[in-house]
Design an enzyme around this catalytic site. Structure first.
Site, PDB file in Angstrom:
ATOM      1  CB  ALA A  74      -0.933  -0.012   1.211  1.00 50.90           C
ATOM      2  N   GLY A 107       3.509   1.695  -1.728  1.00 55.21           N
ATOM      3  CA  GLY A 107       4.248   1.813  -2.991  1.00 55.21           C
ATOM      4  C   GLY A 107       3.591   2.802  -3.931  1.00 55.21           C
ATOM      5  CD  GLN A 145       0.520 -11.063   0.309  1.00 55.17           C
ATOM      6  OE1 GLN A 145      -0.007 -11.029  -0.794  1.00 55.17           O
ATOM      7  NE2 GLN A 145       1.312 -10.105   0.761  1.00 55.17           N
ATOM      8  CG  ASP A 163      -0.683  -6.258 -20.405  1.00 57.78           C
ATOM      9  OD1 ASP A 163       0.364  -5.605 -20.446  1.00 57.78           O
ATOM     10  OD2 ASP A 163      -0.928  -7.089 -19.513  1.00 57.78           O
ATOM     11  NE  ARG A 196       0.934  -0.321 -20.492  1.00 60.15           N
ATOM     12  CZ  ARG A 196       1.820  -0.880 -19.679  1.00 60.15           C
ATOM     13  NH1 ARG A 196       2.134  -2.162 -19.823  1.00 60.15           N
ATOM     14  NH2 ARG A 196       2.401  -0.170 -18.730  1.00 60.15           N
ATOM     15  CG  HIS A 210       1.445  -8.607 -16.852  1.00 61.01           C
ATOM     16  ND1 HIS A 210       1.085  -7.558 -17.664  1.00 61.01           N
ATOM     17  CD2 HIS A 210       2.278  -8.078 -15.922  1.00 61.01           C
ATOM     18  CE1 HIS A 210       1.673  -6.454 -17.236  1.00 61.01           C
ATOM     19  NE2 HIS A 210       2.407  -6.749 -16.185  1.00 61.01           N
TER      20      HIS A 210
HETATM   21  P1  NDP Z   1       4.938  -0.414  -7.432  1.00 57.07           P
HETATM   22  O1  NDP Z   1       3.810   0.005  -6.587  1.00 57.07           O
HETATM   23  O2  NDP Z   1       5.369   0.475  -8.538  1.00 57.07           O
HETATM   24  O3  NDP Z   1       4.665  -1.852  -8.067  1.00 57.07           O
HETATM   25  C1  NDP Z   1       4.182  -2.920  -7.295  1.00 57.07           C
HETATM   26  C2  NDP Z   1       4.121  -4.174  -8.130  1.00 57.07           C
HETATM   27  O4  NDP Z   1       3.232  -4.011  -9.209  1.00 57.07           O
HETATM   28  C3  NDP Z   1       5.448  -4.606  -8.733  1.00 57.07           C
HETATM   29  O5  NDP Z   1       5.571  -6.011  -8.576  1.00 57.07           O
HETATM   30  C4  NDP Z   1       5.279  -4.259 -10.175  1.00 57.07           C
HETATM   31  O6  NDP Z   1       6.009  -5.124 -11.013  1.00 57.07           O
HETATM   32  C5  NDP Z   1       3.830  -4.532 -10.362  1.00 57.07           C
HETATM   33  N1  NDP Z   1       3.234  -4.055 -11.604  1.00 57.07           N
HETATM   34  C6  NDP Z   1       2.320  -4.739 -12.318  1.00 57.07           C
HETATM   35  N2  NDP Z   1       1.958  -4.091 -13.397  1.00 57.07           N
HETATM   36  C7  NDP Z   1       2.663  -2.970 -13.407  1.00 57.07           C
HETATM   37  C8  NDP Z   1       2.733  -1.901 -14.307  1.00 57.07           C
HETATM   38  N3  NDP Z   1       2.042  -1.882 -15.406  1.00 57.07           N
HETATM   39  N4  NDP Z   1       3.536  -0.885 -14.017  1.00 57.07           N
HETATM   40  C9  NDP Z   1       4.263  -0.921 -12.909  1.00 57.07           C
HETATM   41  N5  NDP Z   1       4.254  -1.925 -12.032  1.00 57.07           N
HETATM   42  C10 NDP Z   1       3.470  -2.937 -12.275  1.00 57.07           C
HETATM   43  O7  NDP Z   1       6.208  -0.761  -6.535  1.00 57.07           O
HETATM   44  P2  NDP Z   1       6.845   0.039  -5.320  1.00 57.07           P
HETATM   45  O8  NDP Z   1       8.201  -0.522  -5.201  1.00 57.07           O
HETATM   46  O9  NDP Z   1       6.601   1.494  -5.413  1.00 57.07           O
HETATM   47  O10 NDP Z   1       5.988  -0.446  -4.074  1.00 57.07           O
HETATM   48  C11 NDP Z   1       5.911  -1.758  -3.688  1.00 57.07           C
HETATM   49  C12 NDP Z   1       5.487  -1.762  -2.238  1.00 57.07           C
HETATM   50  O11 NDP Z   1       5.187  -3.097  -1.912  1.00 57.07           O
HETATM   51  C13 NDP Z   1       6.550  -1.286  -1.271  1.00 57.07           C
HETATM   52  O12 NDP Z   1       5.962  -0.325  -0.431  1.00 57.07           O
HETATM   53  C14 NDP Z   1       6.925  -2.553  -0.495  1.00 57.07           C
HETATM   54  O13 NDP Z   1       7.205  -2.274   0.858  1.00 57.07           O
HETATM   55  C15 NDP Z   1       5.660  -3.328  -0.616  1.00 57.07           C
HETATM   56  N6  NDP Z   1       5.706  -4.758  -0.431  1.00 57.07           N
HETATM   57  C16 NDP Z   1       4.714  -5.250   0.368  1.00 57.07           C
HETATM   58  C17 NDP Z   1       4.602  -6.568   0.618  1.00 57.07           C
HETATM   59  C18 NDP Z   1       3.518  -7.018   1.506  1.00 57.07           C
HETATM   60  O14 NDP Z   1       2.545  -6.301   1.701  1.00 57.07           O
HETATM   61  N7  NDP Z   1       3.628  -8.192   2.072  1.00 57.07           N
HETATM   62  C19 NDP Z   1       5.549  -7.528   0.043  1.00 57.07           C
HETATM   63  C20 NDP Z   1       6.517  -6.935  -0.828  1.00 57.07           C
HETATM   64  C21 NDP Z   1       6.578  -5.592  -1.050  1.00 57.07           C
HETATM   65  P3  NDP Z   1       7.461  -4.759 -11.625  1.00 57.07           P
HETATM   66  O15 NDP Z   1       8.397  -4.757 -10.446  1.00 57.07           O
HETATM   67  O16 NDP Z   1       7.687  -5.864 -12.583  1.00 57.07           O
HETATM   68  O17 NDP Z   1       7.298  -3.413 -12.264  1.00 57.07           O
END
Ligand code: NDP
Length: 327
Positions: free
Chosen positions: A12, A14, A112, A159, A162, A187
């Site tokens: 959340a 991110g 999860q 996708d 897009r 994907h």
């Molecule tokens: P993002 O919010 O940008 O992305 C999150 C995920 O979405 C990534 O795996 C990313 O893949 C994916 N994704 C899917 N489609 C798309 C798309 N079209 N464009 C971009 N991303 C896409 O990542 P952040 O690093 O900003 O944030 C991730 C958060 O998740 C962090 O706050 C971290 O702490 C948290 N986290 C929480 C977990 C939990 O709740 N247990 C476990 C792991 C992480 P890709 O990397 O391939 O772009």
């Protein structure tokens, strides 16, 4: 008045979460008459950042937002939840092999899945956004044996969107004129955005564009759009991913219009030669809160080869996580 619907969002704090949560709070996920309660899951080191986002959500004074709770324990985060948006995932770091990536994500999506199995509401719907989304969804589902398999989906709606945008631009028509575009497979870069059955204003799109444009421009543009956005923005796409997640759930709950379909990665029932149980993208319709694979489409040779290639990648991912004992 209706009781709030519980929506759990992982990752959340991110980028995608930041764009997604405000749209959920404003009523765009489920509709303008449905109150929501947010349950945010983060890893312990990101809980503080999630608290900041929760403060901003509070400051939005959203009429439909019945509250926001933050957790670092999946068991609590999924307790009683109706909709789960699994966004947080382990990104691929430099030099990481695919097996390592799948293993790291197994450590996230297995607990999860177990937590969803143990505590989610009976009507739970799960959308996996975090990559590798299809296989992460497969891992979560395999640890939730009491939840019907069709409740676990992965996102290919971005996708799909897009593809709509590229076709609308090429044909000079609004996206609302386009029907029956489909994303097949994983994907990933192997995905197959298909116009084989697609129409605009009642005409076949396949007759209006040439095959060379489809093969050399359209398909790679859609499949590699994520990389192009990173190149331009310096960050991965986030608002468009959040928007597609909203679309995926809204359609799931509210249905597809007659005479059209959308795309989602759902558990295969063996249709179109996709091995049963794989979470693969198909053209789907939604009705009564269920996604259904569109049946009986004729698949031409070009489509067959593209679908098979992407499905082969999914089979490989499944075999890898099976060997790792993650499913
Ligand atoms: P993002 O919010 O940008 O992305 C999150 C995920 O979405 C990534 O795996 C990313 O893949 C994916 N994704 C899917 N489609 C798309 C798309 N079209 N464009 C971009 N991303 C896409 O990542 P952040 O690093 O900003 O944030 C991730 C958060 O998740 C962090 O706050 C971290 O702490 C948290 N986290 C929480 C977990 C939990 O709740 N247990 C476990 C792991 C992480 P890709 O990397 O391939 O772009």
């Amino acid at each position: 008045t209706q009781a709030p619907v519980n929506v759990t969002v992982t990752g959340a704090a991110g980028q995608i979460g930041y764009a997604l949560l405000f749209r959920i709070a404003s009523g765009q996920l489920l509709g303008q008459d449905v109150p929501v309660k947010l349950r945010l899951l983060e890893i312990p080191q990101a809980v503080k950042a999630a608290e900041g986002t929760a403060m901003e959500l509070e400051d939005g004074a959203f009429p439909l937002l019945a509250g926001t709770d933050i957790f670092d324990d999946p068991k609590q985060a999924f307790e009683g939840t109706n909709i789960a948006l699994l966004v947080g995932a382990r990104p691929r770091s430099k030099g990481m092999e695919r097996g390592d990536l799948l293993e790291a994500n197994g450590g996230i999506f297995k607990p999860q899945g177990e937590a969803i199995n143990a505590g989610a509401a009976d009507d739970i719907k799960v959308l996996v956004v975090g990559n590798p989304a299809n296989t992460n969804a497969l891992i979560a589902r395999s640890h939730a044996p009491d939840v019907p398999a069709d409740r676990f989906t992965a996102m290919t709606r971005l996708d799909h969107n897009r593809a709509l945008a590229q076709l609308a631009k090429k044909l000079g028509v609004p996206v609302t004129d386009l029907k029956k575009v489909a994303i097949w497979g994983n994907h990933s870069a192997t995905q197959y955005p298909s116009v084989q059955h697609a129409e605009f204003g009642g005409k076949a799109i396949a007759d209006a564009v040439d095959q060379a444009w489809l093969e050399n421009d359209f398909i790679p543009t859609v499949a590699k759009r994520g990389a192009a956005i990173i190149e331009a923005r310096g960050l991965s796409s986030a608002a468009s991913a959040a928007s597609a997640a909203i679309d995926h759930v809204y359609t799931w709950v509210n249905g597809t219009p007659a005479g059209d379909w959308t795309s989602a990665a759902v558990a295969s029932d063996g249709s179109y030669g996709v091995p049963e149980g794989l979470i693969s993208s198909f053209p789907v319709t939604a009705e009564n809160g269920q996604y259904k694979i569109v049946q009986g489409l004729e698949i031409d040779d070009f489509s067959r080869a593209r679908i098979d290639a992407s499905v082969a990648e999914l089979v490989e991912e499944r075999d890898t996580v099976q060997k790792l004992g993650l499913i």
